[in-house]
Design a protein around this motif. Structure first.
Motif, PDB file in Angstrom:
ATOM      1  N   THR A  78       0.831  -1.197   0.000  1.00 61.08           N
ATOM      2  CA  THR A  78       0.000   0.000   0.000  1.00 61.08           C
ATOM      3  C   THR A  78       0.870   1.253   0.000  1.00 61.08           C
ATOM      4  N   TYR A  79       0.290   2.355  -0.466  1.00 60.84           N
ATOM      5  CA  TYR A  79       0.953   3.650  -0.430  1.00 60.84           C
ATOM      6  C   TYR A  79      -0.120   4.736  -0.384  1.00 60.84           C
ATOM      7  N   ALA A  80       0.243   5.911   0.088  1.00 62.40           N
ATOM      8  CA  ALA A  80      -0.700   7.022   0.202  1.00 62.40           C
ATOM      9  C   ALA A  80      -0.794   7.776  -1.115  1.00 62.40           C
ATOM     10  N   VAL A  81      -2.033   8.124  -1.489  1.00 66.21           N
ATOM     11  CA  VAL A  81      -2.312   8.960  -2.650  1.00 66.21           C
ATOM     12  C   VAL A  81      -3.244  10.067  -2.143  1.00 66.21           C
ATOM     13  N   GLY A  82      -2.661  11.167  -1.692  1.00 69.85           N
ATOM     14  CA  GLY A  82      -3.482  12.207  -1.066  1.00 69.85           C
ATOM     15  C   GLY A  82      -4.106  11.647   0.201  1.00 69.85           C
ATOM     16  N   LYS A  83      -5.443  11.665   0.260  1.00 68.25           N
ATOM     17  CA  LYS A  83      -6.159  11.117   1.417  1.00 68.25           C
ATOM     18  C   LYS A  83      -6.646   9.690   1.170  1.00 68.25           C
TER      19      LYS A  83
END
Length: 101
Positions: A78-83
């Motif tokens: 997983t990784y963050a994309v904005g919120k």
């Protein structure tokens, strides 16, 4: 490969090749990419589930084409994309067919 912390389980809904092109943001060229779309049930905080379609890059689309329409389980990172949260299949990861599909 180490035991994955997260797995994605769902039906292989679509397999396709995203054509190569040029990034509108950076102007850099990119190669075509194999993609798989997996449809699965996502649990809701108050109970119940909703259907969600997750699109992932894959090294090779062929193993996913063979199981299109069937339910699989695949390790994901997983990784963050904005919120929001984005997902990827780690290099070298293999799918597993879920029995009864």
């Amino acid at each position: 490969m180490a035991e994955p912390m997260f797995t994605l389980c769902g039906q292989v809904a679509n397999v396709y090749v995203q054509p190569g092109g040029t990034s509108k943001k950076t102007g850099e060229a990119f190669d075509p990419r194999d993609k798989v779309q997996i449809l699965g049930h996502v649990p809701l905080q108050g109970g119940g589930t909703k259907l969600d379609l997750v699109t992932l890059n894959v090294e090779d689309a062929k193993p996913y084409q063979v199981v299109q329409g069937k339910t699989i389980r695949v390790p994901v990172g997983t990784y963050a994309v904005g919120k929001s949260v984005g997902y990827f299949i780690p290099q070298g990861a293999r799918l597993a067919l879920v029995s009864g599909s």
